[in-house]
Write a protein that holds these residues in place. Structure first.
Motif, PDB file in Angstrom:
ATOM      1  N   ILE A   5      19.417 -19.166 -15.413  1.00 19.08           N
ATOM      2  CA  ILE A   5      20.504 -18.652 -16.245  1.00 19.08           C
ATOM      3  C   ILE A   5      19.953 -17.528 -17.115  1.00 19.08           C
ATOM      4  O   ILE A   5      18.951 -17.696 -17.798  1.00 19.08           O
ATOM      5  CB  ILE A   5      21.123 -19.763 -17.115  1.00 19.08           C
ATOM      6  CG1 ILE A   5      21.727 -20.839 -16.218  1.00 19.08           C
ATOM      7  CG2 ILE A   5      22.160 -19.176 -18.075  1.00 19.08           C
ATOM      8  CD1 ILE A   5      22.355 -21.989 -16.959  1.00 19.08           C
ATOM      9  N   VAL A   6      20.641 -16.397 -17.047  1.00 16.89           N
ATOM     10  CA  VAL A   6      20.284 -15.212 -17.820  1.00 16.89           C
ATOM     11  C   VAL A   6      21.497 -14.862 -18.669  1.00 16.89           C
ATOM     12  O   VAL A   6      22.613 -14.814 -18.159  1.00 16.89           O
ATOM     13  CB  VAL A   6      19.943 -14.034 -16.875  1.00 16.89           C
ATOM     14  CG1 VAL A   6      19.565 -12.805 -17.664  1.00 16.89           C
ATOM     15  CG2 VAL A   6      18.844 -14.435 -15.901  1.00 16.89           C
ATOM     16  N   TYR A   7      21.272 -14.624 -19.949  1.00 18.42           N
ATOM     17  CA  TYR A   7      22.427 -14.334 -20.804  1.00 18.42           C
ATOM     18  C   TYR A   7      22.171 -13.166 -21.740  1.00 18.42           C
ATOM     19  O   TYR A   7      21.042 -12.864 -22.114  1.00 18.42           O
ATOM     20  CB  TYR A   7      22.841 -15.577 -21.605  1.00 18.42           C
ATOM     21  CG  TYR A   7      21.774 -16.110 -22.544  1.00 18.42           C
ATOM     22  CD1 TYR A   7      21.672 -15.638 -23.848  1.00 18.42           C
ATOM     23  CD2 TYR A   7      20.888 -17.081 -22.128  1.00 18.42           C
ATOM     24  CE1 TYR A   7      20.704 -16.126 -24.702  1.00 18.42           C
ATOM     25  CE2 TYR A   7      19.924 -17.581 -22.975  1.00 18.42           C
ATOM     26  CZ  TYR A   7      19.832 -17.098 -24.265  1.00 18.42           C
ATOM     27  OH  TYR A   7      18.869 -17.576 -25.111  1.00 18.42           O
ATOM     28  N   GLU A  12      25.324 -13.498 -33.143  1.00 16.54           N
ATOM     29  CA  GLU A  12      25.831 -14.677 -33.855  1.00 16.54           C
ATOM     30  C   GLU A  12      25.912 -15.915 -32.953  1.00 16.54           C
ATOM     31  O   GLU A  12      26.082 -17.024 -33.441  1.00 16.54           O
ATOM     32  CB  GLU A  12      27.190 -14.389 -34.502  1.00 16.54           C
ATOM     33  CG  GLU A  12      28.284 -13.984 -33.543  1.00 16.54           C
ATOM     34  CD  GLU A  12      28.297 -12.496 -33.177  1.00 16.54           C
ATOM     35  OE1 GLU A  12      29.250 -12.099 -32.495  1.00 16.54           O
ATOM     36  OE2 GLU A  12      27.377 -11.750 -33.555  1.00 16.54           O
ATOM     37  N   ARG A  13      25.777 -15.728 -31.636  1.00 11.37           N
ATOM     38  CA  ARG A  13      25.833 -16.853 -30.702  1.00 11.37           C
ATOM     39  C   ARG A  13      24.505 -17.137 -29.996  1.00 11.37           C
ATOM     40  O   ARG A  13      24.380 -18.111 -29.260  1.00 11.37           O
ATOM     41  CB  ARG A  13      26.933 -16.607 -29.654  1.00 11.37           C
ATOM     42  CG  ARG A  13      28.330 -16.710 -30.245  1.00 11.37           C
ATOM     43  CD  ARG A  13      29.408 -16.372 -29.244  1.00 11.37           C
ATOM     44  NE  ARG A  13      29.368 -14.984 -28.808  1.00 11.37           N
ATOM     45  CZ  ARG A  13      29.799 -13.940 -29.525  1.00 11.37           C
ATOM     46  NH1 ARG A  13      30.291 -14.130 -30.734  1.00 11.37           N
ATOM     47  NH2 ARG A  13      29.730 -12.708 -29.045  1.00 11.37           N
ATOM     48  N   VAL A  14      23.503 -16.315 -30.239  1.00 12.95           N
ATOM     49  CA  VAL A  14      22.217 -16.476 -29.548  1.00 12.95           C
ATOM     50  C   VAL A  14      21.613 -17.847 -29.805  1.00 12.95           C
ATOM     51  O   VAL A  14      21.207 -18.550 -28.872  1.00 12.95           O
ATOM     52  CB  VAL A  14      21.223 -15.362 -29.950  1.00 12.95           C
ATOM     53  CG1 VAL A  14      19.823 -15.686 -29.476  1.00 12.95           C
ATOM     54  CG2 VAL A  14      21.673 -14.029 -29.391  1.00 12.95           C
ATOM     55  N   LYS A  19      19.912 -23.134 -28.105  1.00 10.59           N
ATOM     56  CA  LYS A  19      19.773 -24.554 -28.449  1.00 10.59           C
ATOM     57  C   LYS A  19      20.455 -25.431 -27.396  1.00 10.59           C
ATOM     58  O   LYS A  19      19.910 -26.455 -26.970  1.00 10.59           O
ATOM     59  CB  LYS A  19      20.374 -24.809 -29.831  1.00 10.59           C
ATOM     60  CG  LYS A  19      20.195 -26.204 -30.334  1.00 10.59           C
ATOM     61  CD  LYS A  19      20.756 -26.356 -31.739  1.00 10.59           C
ATOM     62  CE  LYS A  19      20.606 -27.780 -32.221  1.00 10.59           C
ATOM     63  NZ  LYS A  19      21.157 -27.955 -33.569  1.00 10.59           N
ATOM     64  N   PHE A  20      21.625 -25.031 -26.955  1.00  8.78           N
ATOM     65  CA  PHE A  20      22.348 -25.787 -25.936  1.00  8.78           C
ATOM     66  C   PHE A  20      21.574 -25.829 -24.619  1.00  8.78           C
ATOM     67  O   PHE A  20      21.387 -26.888 -24.027  1.00  8.78           O
ATOM     68  CB  PHE A  20      23.739 -25.174 -25.709  1.00  8.78           C
ATOM     69  CG  PHE A  20      24.475 -25.785 -24.559  1.00  8.78           C
ATOM     70  CD1 PHE A  20      25.036 -27.046 -24.674  1.00  8.78           C
ATOM     71  CD2 PHE A  20      24.578 -25.111 -23.350  1.00  8.78           C
ATOM     72  CE1 PHE A  20      25.702 -27.628 -23.596  1.00  8.78           C
ATOM     73  CE2 PHE A  20      25.238 -25.678 -22.275  1.00  8.78           C
ATOM     74  CZ  PHE A  20      25.803 -26.948 -22.401  1.00  8.78           C
ATOM     75  N   ASN A  30      12.834 -14.723 -23.414  1.00 11.01           N
ATOM     76  CA  ASN A  30      14.057 -14.391 -24.135  1.00 11.01           C
ATOM     77  C   ASN A  30      15.252 -14.298 -23.189  1.00 11.01           C
ATOM     78  O   ASN A  30      15.208 -13.558 -22.205  1.00 11.01           O
ATOM     79  CB  ASN A  30      13.909 -13.070 -24.887  1.00 11.01           C
ATOM     80  CG  ASN A  30      12.908 -13.164 -26.007  1.00 11.01           C
ATOM     81  OD1 ASN A  30      12.553 -14.259 -26.437  1.00 11.01           O
ATOM     82  ND2 ASN A  30      12.448 -12.040 -26.483  1.00 11.01           N
ATOM     83  N   SER A  31      16.259 -15.075 -23.464  1.00 12.54           N
ATOM     84  CA  SER A  31      17.533 -15.062 -22.735  1.00 12.54           C
ATOM     85  C   SER A  31      17.448 -15.520 -21.292  1.00 12.54           C
ATOM     86  O   SER A  31      18.329 -15.210 -20.488  1.00 12.54           O
ATOM     87  CB  SER A  31      18.173 -13.667 -22.791  1.00 12.54           C
ATOM     88  OG  SER A  31      18.348 -13.265 -24.125  1.00 12.54           O
ATOM     89  N   VAL A  32      16.403 -16.274 -20.922  1.00  7.37           N
ATOM     90  CA  VAL A  32      16.262 -16.773 -19.556  1.00  7.37           C
ATOM     91  C   VAL A  32      15.840 -18.238 -19.567  1.00  7.37           C
ATOM     92  O   VAL A  32      14.865 -18.608 -20.207  1.00  7.37           O
ATOM     93  CB  VAL A  32      15.212 -15.961 -18.745  1.00  7.37           C
ATOM     94  CG1 VAL A  32      15.112 -16.485 -17.325  1.00  7.37           C
ATOM     95  CG2 VAL A  32      15.531 -14.476 -18.768  1.00  7.37           C
TER      96      VAL A  32
END
Length: 87
Positions: A5-7, A12-14, A19-20, A30-32
């Motif tokens: 998953i890459v986002y 404000e939602r990072v 955490k989820f 970072n972000s992966v």
């Protein structure tokens, strides 16, 4: 199944999404995130992401693979999350 998953989400939602995802998957950088999920776990993760992101502003890409053995993972530079079998 094995997922990556890459986002790219608003600042404000990072922390919420990070955490989820740490509950379900391994942080790679970072972000992966990546890891094994059952079909029911995948549904929970996908729904959780939908509940966190702003669908008008954020982007999440989910790569689903049937098995990790098909991944040829090469790291160039620093492996930011060395996984260990030591408990």
């Amino acid at each position: 199944m094995y997922v990556i998953i890459v986002y790219d989400v608003g600042v404000e939602r990072v922390n919420k999404i990070k955490k989820f995802l740490r509950v379900w998957l391994n942080w790679v950088q970072n972000s992966v995130f990546e890891g094994e999920l059952t079909e029911s776990e995948f549904i929970k993760v996908e729904q959780g992401i939908r509940n966190i992101i702003d669908k008008e502003l954020d982007s999440v890409i989910i790569f689903k693979l049937k098995d990790r053995k098909f991944i040829d993972r090469n790291i160039i530079g620093v492996d930011k999350n060395v996984q260990s079998d030591i408990l």
